[in-house]
Design an enzyme around this catalytic site. Structure first.
Site, mmCIF file in Angstrom:
data_model
loop_
_atom_site.group_PDB
_atom_site.id
_atom_site.type_symbol
_atom_site.label_atom_id
_atom_site.label_comp_id
_atom_site.label_asym_id
_atom_site.label_seq_id
_atom_site.Cartn_x
_atom_site.Cartn_y
_atom_site.Cartn_z
ATOM 1 N N PRO A 1 0.564 -1.137 -0.056
ATOM 2 C CA PRO A 1 0.144 0.102 0.035
ATOM 3 C C PRO A 1 0.893 1.180 -0.008
ATOM 4 O O PRO A 1 1.745 1.353 0.771
ATOM 5 C CB PRO A 1 -0.751 -0.095 1.124
ATOM 6 C CG PRO A 1 -0.925 -1.574 1.405
ATOM 7 C CD PRO A 1 0.268 -2.201 0.854
ATOM 8 N N ASN A 2 0.328 2.039 -1.127
ATOM 9 C CA ASN A 2 0.958 3.550 -0.873
ATOM 10 C C ASN A 2 2.269 3.822 -1.686
ATOM 11 O O ASN A 2 2.560 4.887 -1.667
ATOM 12 C CB ASN A 2 1.200 4.242 0.338
ATOM 13 C CG ASN A 2 -0.397 4.521 1.156
ATOM 14 O OD1 ASN A 2 -1.236 4.961 0.520
ATOM 15 N ND2 ASN A 2 -0.627 3.789 2.260
ATOM 16 N N ASN B 1 8.507 -4.955 -0.517
ATOM 17 C CA ASN B 1 8.411 -4.046 0.350
ATOM 18 C C ASN B 1 6.843 -4.164 0.683
ATOM 19 O O ASN B 1 5.951 -3.569 -0.206
ATOM 20 C CB ASN B 1 8.759 -2.840 -0.400
ATOM 21 C CG ASN B 1 8.621 -1.523 0.677
ATOM 22 O OD1 ASN B 1 7.900 -1.678 1.628
ATOM 23 N ND2 ASN B 1 9.350 -0.469 0.175
ATOM 24 N N TYR C 1 11.428 8.869 1.623
ATOM 25 C CA TYR C 1 11.275 7.707 0.522
ATOM 26 C C TYR C 1 11.876 7.944 -0.798
ATOM 27 O O TYR C 1 12.275 7.206 -1.403
ATOM 28 C CB TYR C 1 9.726 7.355 0.238
ATOM 29 C CG TYR C 1 8.968 6.772 1.436
ATOM 30 C CD1 TYR C 1 9.539 5.823 2.114
ATOM 31 C CD2 TYR C 1 8.063 7.737 2.011
ATOM 32 C CE1 TYR C 1 8.848 5.350 3.300
ATOM 33 C CE2 TYR C 1 7.260 7.145 3.258
ATOM 34 C CZ TYR C 1 7.859 6.155 3.676
ATOM 35 O OH TYR C 1 7.064 5.796 5.042
ATOM 36 N N ASP D 1 1.771 -15.262 6.549
ATOM 37 C CA ASP D 1 1.571 -16.807 6.305
ATOM 38 C C ASP D 1 1.582 -16.958 4.811
ATOM 39 O O ASP D 1 2.053 -18.014 4.411
ATOM 40 C CB ASP D 1 0.067 -16.945 6.736
ATOM 41 C CG ASP D 1 -0.050 -17.064 8.165
ATOM 42 O OD1 ASP D 1 1.062 -17.217 8.638
ATOM 43 O OD2 ASP D 1 -1.152 -17.283 8.826
ATOM 44 N N HIS E 1 12.846 -2.054 2.767
ATOM 45 C CA HIS E 1 12.123 -0.893 3.214
ATOM 46 C C HIS E 1 13.067 0.304 2.640
ATOM 47 O O HIS E 1 14.322 0.258 2.811
ATOM 48 C CB HIS E 1 11.976 -0.887 4.631
ATOM 49 C CG HIS E 1 11.214 -1.856 5.081
ATOM 50 N ND1 HIS E 1 9.896 -1.863 4.780
ATOM 51 C CD2 HIS E 1 11.358 -2.949 5.803
ATOM 52 C CE1 HIS E 1 9.029 -3.147 5.423
ATOM 53 N NE2 HIS E 1 10.157 -3.761 6.003
ATOM 54 N N LEU E 2 12.487 1.311 2.108
ATOM 55 C CA LEU E 2 13.290 2.458 1.732
ATOM 56 C C LEU E 2 13.932 3.242 2.770
ATOM 57 O O LEU E 2 15.089 3.315 2.811
ATOM 58 C CB LEU E 2 12.487 3.437 0.570
ATOM 59 C CG LEU E 2 11.900 2.824 -0.569
ATOM 60 C CD1 LEU E 2 10.641 3.305 -0.972
ATOM 61 C CD2 LEU E 2 12.955 2.882 -1.790
ATOM 62 N N SER E 3 12.913 3.428 3.844
ATOM 63 C CA SER E 3 13.491 4.164 5.040
ATOM 64 C C SER E 3 13.904 3.159 5.960
ATOM 65 O O SER E 3 13.666 1.717 5.859
ATOM 66 C CB SER E 3 12.293 5.152 5.488
ATOM 67 O OG SER E 3 11.412 4.141 5.981
ATOM 68 N N ARG F 1 12.645 5.145 13.161
ATOM 69 C CA ARG F 1 11.442 6.323 12.928
ATOM 70 C C ARG F 1 10.328 6.036 14.067
ATOM 71 O O ARG F 1 10.849 5.859 14.914
ATOM 72 C CB ARG F 1 10.748 6.035 11.694
ATOM 73 C CG ARG F 1 11.676 6.131 10.325
ATOM 74 C CD ARG F 1 10.950 5.813 9.220
ATOM 75 N NE ARG F 1 9.900 6.731 8.706
ATOM 76 C CZ ARG F 1 8.935 6.407 7.866
ATOM 77 N NH1 ARG F 1 9.123 5.421 7.185
ATOM 78 N NH2 ARG F 1 7.822 7.282 7.670
ATOM 79 N N GLU G 1 13.004 -8.855 2.343
ATOM 80 C CA GLU G 1 12.116 -7.638 2.572
ATOM 81 C C GLU G 1 12.950 -6.515 2.610
ATOM 82 O O GLU G 1 13.841 -6.512 2.980
ATOM 83 C CB GLU G 1 11.598 -7.952 4.088
ATOM 84 C CG GLU G 1 10.802 -6.758 4.700
ATOM 85 C CD GLU G 1 10.645 -6.880 6.205
ATOM 86 O OE1 GLU G 1 10.670 -8.352 6.907
ATOM 87 O OE2 GLU G 1 10.034 -6.150 6.841
ATOM 88 N N HIS H 1 3.819 -4.154 9.423
ATOM 89 C CA HIS H 1 3.637 -4.119 10.754
ATOM 90 C C HIS H 1 2.568 -4.743 11.324
ATOM 91 O O HIS H 1 2.389 -4.725 12.762
ATOM 92 C CB HIS H 1 3.660 -2.459 11.228
ATOM 93 C CG HIS H 1 4.409 -1.704 10.539
ATOM 94 N ND1 HIS H 1 5.943 -1.794 10.830
ATOM 95 C CD2 HIS H 1 4.572 -0.734 9.503
ATOM 96 C CE1 HIS H 1 6.607 -0.835 9.886
ATOM 97 N NE2 HIS H 1 5.669 -0.529 9.104
ATOM 98 N N ALA I 1 3.012 -0.460 4.750
ATOM 99 C CA ALA I 1 2.615 -0.651 6.412
ATOM 100 C C ALA I 1 2.112 -2.026 6.650
ATOM 101 O O ALA I 1 2.024 -2.395 8.023
ATOM 102 C CB ALA I 1 1.432 0.578 6.576
ATOM 103 N N ARG J 1 5.287 11.183 -2.128
ATOM 104 C CA ARG J 1 4.896 10.990 -0.904
ATOM 105 C C ARG J 1 6.297 11.119 -0.025
ATOM 106 O O ARG J 1 7.333 10.301 -0.285
ATOM 107 C CB ARG J 1 4.551 9.623 -0.937
ATOM 108 C CG ARG J 1 4.218 8.803 0.383
ATOM 109 C CD ARG J 1 4.073 7.314 0.250
ATOM 110 N NE ARG J 1 3.808 6.976 1.784
ATOM 111 C CZ ARG J 1 4.219 5.505 2.083
ATOM 112 N NH1 ARG J 1 4.305 4.612 1.246
ATOM 113 N NH2 ARG J 1 3.876 5.217 3.295
ATOM 114 N N ARG K 1 6.726 1.364 13.916
ATOM 115 C CA ARG K 1 7.386 0.902 12.404
ATOM 116 C C ARG K 1 8.524 -0.057 13.035
ATOM 117 O O ARG K 1 9.013 -0.765 11.812
ATOM 118 C CB ARG K 1 7.914 2.048 11.714
ATOM 119 C CG ARG K 1 6.801 2.865 11.071
ATOM 120 C CD ARG K 1 7.609 4.016 10.023
ATOM 121 N NE ARG K 1 6.671 5.122 9.943
ATOM 122 C CZ ARG K 1 5.628 5.156 9.184
ATOM 123 N NH1 ARG K 1 5.216 4.136 8.370
ATOM 124 N NH2 ARG K 1 5.086 6.342 8.948
#
Ligand code: DQA
Length: 148
Positions: free
Chosen positions: A9-10, A73, A22, A86, A99-101, A106, A97, A79, A76, A17, A110
């Site tokens: 998402p997002n 990625n 990011y 699963d 993550h950009l950040s 943070r 996995e 989390h 959210a 954004r 997160r």
């Protein structure tokens, strides 16, 4: 060799954004960079994004049987999505996995990934280059004959 690159998402809003967090690259930019690198490595990348948890799980169930590795990625979903974890754990595939950040630097909420126990490794905080590093690792591990 086929590698799935999945974005949650997002992440379709990258470039617009929270650019200071990011980066300015759009998801399309990242996809193009990955396709170029995949060409150099001789691997096939299937790039996917959805804002819907169920659609991502359907995609994994549909595509994982014919893939050799997954880069994800989860946004959210990282989390809280036990169903995504699963889904990833269903298949005997290496998952990285990304993550950009740096999710550990943070907000406190997160700093927990419920996905992490189902993955081979995690890259967090390296921006778009994290995806490239993940692709290099999977290609090297899955096709050691390339000598990388
Ligand atoms: C993210 C970090 C998540 O906490 C956030 O919800 C995202 C992006 C990252 O790439 O840094 O959507 O996964």
């Amino acid at each position: 060799m086929k590698i799935l690159v999945i974005n949650g998402p997002n992440l379709n809003m990258l470039g617009r954004r929270q650019v200071t967090i990011y980066g300015p690259q759009t998801l399309e930019d990242i996809g193009n960079l990955l396709q170029k690198r995949a060409g150099e490595l001789g691997v096939e990348v299937t790039f996917y994004q959805s804002n819907s948890e169920g659609d991502i799980i359907d995609f994994i169930q549909r595509e994982a049987p014919s893939a050799q590795g997954i880069i994800i990625n989860p946004g959210a979903l990282t989390h809280y999505s036990f169903s995504l974890r699963d889904a990833l754990a269903t298949f005997d595939l290496p998952v990285i996995e990304v993550h950009l950040s740096n999710i550990y630097a943070r907000e406190e909420w997160r700093a927990r990934s419920v996905i992490a126990p189902a993955v081979k490794g995690q890259i967090s905080g390296l921006g778009w280059r994290g995806y490239m590093a993940a692709l290099d690792v999977l290609a090297a591990e899955l096709a050691p004959e390339t000598g990388r």
